[in-house]
Design a protein around this motif. Structure first.
Motif, short mmCIF file in Angstrom:
data_model
loop_
_atom_site.label_atom_id
_atom_site.label_comp_id
_atom_site.label_asym_id
_atom_site.label_seq_id
_atom_site.Cartn_x
_atom_site.Cartn_y
_atom_site.Cartn_z
N PRO A 230 3.07 0.65 12.39
CA PRO A 230 3.62 1.41 13.51
C PRO A 230 5.10 1.75 13.29
CG PRO A 230 2.26 -0.38 14.33
CD PRO A 230 2.39 -0.59 12.85
N GLY A 231 5.44 2.98 13.71
CA GLY A 231 6.81 3.46 13.61
C GLY A 231 7.09 4.27 12.37
N ARG A 232 6.18 4.21 11.39
CA ARG A 232 6.37 5.00 10.17
C ARG A 232 5.77 6.39 10.34
NH1 ARG A 232 8.50 1.83 5.52
NH2 ARG A 232 8.39 -0.34 6.23
N ASP A 233 6.22 7.32 9.49
CA ASP A 233 5.57 8.62 9.45
C ASP A 233 4.10 8.45 9.08
OD1 ASP A 233 7.91 9.92 10.07
OD2 ASP A 233 8.31 10.62 8.03
N ALA A 234 3.26 9.27 9.67
CA ALA A 234 1.82 9.19 9.41
C ALA A 234 1.49 9.93 8.12
CB ALA A 234 1.04 9.76 10.60
N ASP A 235 2.00 9.38 7.02
CA ASP A 235 1.77 9.93 5.68
C ASP A 235 0.74 9.05 4.99
OD1 ASP A 235 3.89 11.54 6.40
OD2 ASP A 235 5.30 10.71 4.93
N PHE A 236 -0.38 9.64 4.58
CA PHE A 236 -1.49 8.86 4.04
C PHE A 236 -2.06 9.49 2.79
CE2 PHE A 236 -2.02 8.60 8.81
CZ PHE A 236 -1.46 7.34 8.95
N THR A 237 -2.57 8.63 1.92
CA THR A 237 -3.39 9.03 0.80
C THR A 237 -4.77 8.41 0.98
OG1 THR A 237 -1.48 9.03 -0.68
CG2 THR A 237 -3.65 8.98 -1.71
N VAL A 238 -5.80 9.23 0.95
CA VAL A 238 -7.17 8.73 1.05
C VAL A 238 -7.76 8.76 -0.34
CG1 VAL A 238 -9.44 9.08 2.08
CG2 VAL A 238 -7.37 9.53 3.43
N LEU A 239 -8.14 7.58 -0.84
CA LEU A 239 -8.56 7.43 -2.23
C LEU A 239 -9.96 6.85 -2.29
CD1 LEU A 239 -7.32 7.55 -5.20
CD2 LEU A 239 -7.06 5.07 -4.96
N ALA A 240 -10.78 7.43 -3.17
CA ALA A 240 -12.08 6.84 -3.51
C ALA A 240 -11.86 6.01 -4.77
CB ALA A 240 -13.12 7.93 -3.74
N PRO A 241 -11.63 4.70 -4.64
CA PRO A 241 -11.15 3.92 -5.79
C PRO A 241 -12.16 3.79 -6.92
CG PRO A 241 -10.74 2.76 -3.71
CD PRO A 241 -11.68 3.89 -3.42
N GLU A 242 -13.45 3.77 -6.60
CA GLU A 242 -14.45 3.57 -7.64
C GLU A 242 -14.88 4.88 -8.30
OE1 GLU A 242 -14.02 0.27 -5.17
OE2 GLU A 242 -14.87 2.17 -4.48
N ALA A 243 -14.59 6.01 -7.67
CA ALA A 243 -14.99 7.30 -8.23
C ALA A 243 -14.16 7.61 -9.48
CB ALA A 243 -14.83 8.41 -7.20
N ALA A 244 -14.76 8.29 -10.43
CA ALA A 244 -14.09 8.62 -11.68
C ALA A 244 -14.15 10.13 -11.92
CB ALA A 244 -14.73 7.88 -12.84
N PHE A 245 -13.22 10.62 -12.73
CA PHE A 245 -13.20 12.02 -13.11
C PHE A 245 -12.56 12.15 -14.48
CE2 PHE A 245 -9.09 11.25 -11.32
CZ PHE A 245 -8.21 12.13 -11.93
N THR A 246 -12.85 13.25 -15.13
CA THR A 246 -12.24 13.56 -16.43
C THR A 246 -11.17 14.61 -16.22
OG1 THR A 246 -14.28 13.03 -17.60
CG2 THR A 246 -12.67 14.37 -18.77
N VAL A 247 -9.98 14.37 -16.75
CA VAL A 247 -8.84 15.25 -16.52
C VAL A 247 -9.06 16.59 -17.23
CG1 VAL A 247 -6.37 15.58 -16.81
CG2 VAL A 247 -7.27 13.31 -16.23
N ASP A 248 -9.09 17.63 -16.42
CA ASP A 248 -9.16 19.01 -16.92
C ASP A 248 -7.81 19.66 -16.64
OD1 ASP A 248 -9.61 21.67 -17.49
OD2 ASP A 248 -11.09 21.98 -15.89
N PRO A 249 -7.01 19.94 -17.66
CA PRO A 249 -5.69 20.51 -17.40
C PRO A 249 -5.73 21.78 -16.56
CG PRO A 249 -5.85 19.80 -19.67
CD PRO A 249 -7.23 19.69 -19.09
N ALA A 250 -6.75 22.58 -16.71
CA ALA A 250 -6.83 23.84 -15.96
C ALA A 250 -6.99 23.61 -14.47
CB ALA A 250 -7.99 24.68 -16.49
N ALA A 251 -7.43 22.42 -14.07
CA ALA A 251 -7.64 22.14 -12.65
C ALA A 251 -6.39 21.59 -11.97
CB ALA A 251 -8.79 21.15 -12.49
N LEU A 252 -5.32 21.38 -12.73
CA LEU A 252 -4.10 20.82 -12.16
C LEU A 252 -3.27 21.90 -11.49
CD1 LEU A 252 -3.10 18.42 -15.08
CD2 LEU A 252 -4.36 17.86 -12.98
N HIS A 253 -2.47 21.50 -10.51
CA HIS A 253 -1.63 22.44 -9.79
C HIS A 253 -0.25 22.61 -10.41
CE1 HIS A 253 -4.30 23.16 -6.34
NE2 HIS A 253 -4.66 21.90 -6.46
N HIS A 254 0.09 21.81 -11.43
CA HIS A 254 1.35 22.01 -12.14
C HIS A 254 1.40 23.44 -12.66
CE1 HIS A 254 0.59 17.54 -13.39
NE2 HIS A 254 1.00 17.64 -12.14
#
Length: 448
Positions: free
Chosen positions: A377-401
């Protein structure tokens, strides 16, 4: 900012008191309560049930090179903050280089702020720069709200941001101590670097030899001595050499106001696996050996290292030539830091609470961002929702950089960011970004 009442429910809410099933109530963009999982929501509240996805505090990344304006083709505020939001980062602090102009005067800070304001998908603050020529500018920058002052002890790689010689370091540190400011430093000793073999070419072993641990160790020792003598708060950036850890631990035990960070690439990548010519792995200081990495993890666990931040330092693809001497040094990881660290952390027996401490609470504390860094309580409502067991393969084309160059290309990582929330507003969901950008520009909190 969300003005209604929002309720988020998860079987895994990561709080300072531990990870547990809970219901988080948000009012006016602020966390109002963290209650039992089965608690009835307030009348009229919008309820989002996250199931078994973990609810973490939004990540705080205090080491990001946005390069905007001036080198926007390398990275800009719109692309960098999109990548941040997609990766669970809700707050970032921009380094004073490699933009043109660098953030070394109050006027230059205003240029940066004007550039970022319409483009920021996450909250953005700014570091100032400490140069040999700008000691008189430190107070105006401090008064304008920068979070501290970045300096180099060795060449920065860009002409407009020269390093501090020993006398310059003393002058800047003394001035910053008068302000009760924070000096953050790229710690490599230039004399040690000059004496190291500089062969260039595609062999990673040659590049590693050109940035020896001794250069970091000596620079860290010098900074500890300055902090001990002058009382300046000093933060050591992107620590790579585990040999420097005992000196940092001893200084902390003595009450010297020194802190230190490391980065995802030092915790997840090793020198032994870097292919020759693969300059997407080049950074300064460098990725070192596996045994060195083990010691960095131990230092995180015992508190010698205070936080993990990206040092996102992108460039255009053409600057990553297959010659370690000539290629630009920097790793793009803003969107991938959380899954990269979590992948290795879980393998080593660490928890999501550990990761939240290293990547959210620790950086928030460093910068004095008292409304960030925790689900309470009292903090900004900034959250990350993570699926910890899910996996993915990094595709550079899918990045927002802006430029799709990454040392993580083709790697399988655990931990999929399902959504990111900024002050109670969902700003990213399954990789899609909300429009318009909702980020605010942050200034250092003034003392009462």
């Amino acid at each position: 900012m969300s003005t209604g009442t929002l309720v988020l429910r998860s079987t895994r809410v990561v709080t300072p008191a531990g990870t547990r099933p809970a219901t988080v109530t948000v009012t006016g963009g602020t966390i109002a309560a963290v209650g039992p999982y089965g608690a009835a929501p307030p009348p009229g509240a919008a309820v989002t049930d996250l199931g078994d996805d973990a609810l973490l505090p939004g990540l705080v990344d205090t080491h990001v090179h946005v390069n905007d304006p001036g080198r926007t083709e390398w990275e800009g505020f719109r692309t960098a903050t999109r990548a941040a939001a997609a990766g669970g980062v809700t707050t970032l602090l921009d380094m004073p280089l490699n933009s043109i102009p660098p953030t070394t005067t109050a006027a230059h800070l205003r240029v940066k702020q004007d550039t970022a304001r319409p483009a920021a998908h996450v909250d953005v603050g700014f570091w100032g720069g400490a140069l040999p020529s700008n000691t008189a500018d430190l107070r105006p920058l401090h008064d304008a709200g920068v979070f501290g002052f970045k300096a180099f002890l060795s060449p920065s790689g860009v002409d407009e941001f020269p390093a501090l010689a020993p006398g310059d370091l003393e002058a800047a540190a003394a001035r910053i101590a008068e302000l009760d400011g924070l000096l953050i430093v790229h710690a490599e000793d230039p004399a040690r670097l000059e004496r190291a073999p500089q062969r260039g070419g595609p062999r990673y072993a040659d590049f590693l030899a050109s940035r020896p641990r001794a250069a970091e160790n000596e620079a860290v020792n010098r900074l500890i001595a300055v902090s001990r003598r002058l009382g300046t708060r000093v933060h050591i950036l992107h620590l790579s050499s585990s040999d420097a850890l005992p000196a940092i631990a001893a200084a902390k035990a003595d009450g010297v106001p020194v802190t230190a960070e490391t980065c995802p690439h030092f915790l997840t990548l090793t020198a032994e696996e870097v292919p020759d010519g693969a300059t997407e792995f080049k950074c300064c200081p460098p990725i070192r050996e596996a045994a060195n990495q083990d010691a960095l993890w131990a230092a995180l666990a015992d508190g010698t290292l205070d936080c993990v931040v990206s040092d996102h330092s992108p460039c255009t693809t053409d600057l990553k030539v297959p010659d370690f001497g000539a290629a630009w040094g920097g790793i793009s990881s803003l969107q991938l830091g959380l899954p990269a660290v979590w992948t290795e952390a879980r393998r080593r027996g660490h928890t999501l609470a550990d990761v939240a401490r290293w990547m959210s609470a620790g950086p928030a504390a460093l910068a004095g961002l008292h409304r960030k860094g925790a689900v309470e309580p009292g903090r900004d409502a900034d959250f990350t929702v993570l699926a910890p067991e899910a996996a993915f393969t990094v595709d550079p084309a899918a990045l927002h950089h802006r430029n799709h160059v990454t040392a993580y290309a083709g790697r399988t990582l655990h931990g999929v960011v399902r959504s990111t929330w900024l002050r109670g507003r969902r700003i990213a969901h399954d990789g899609a970004l909300a429009e318009p950008p909702a980020g605010l520009l942050l200034e250092r909190q003034r003392s009462a």
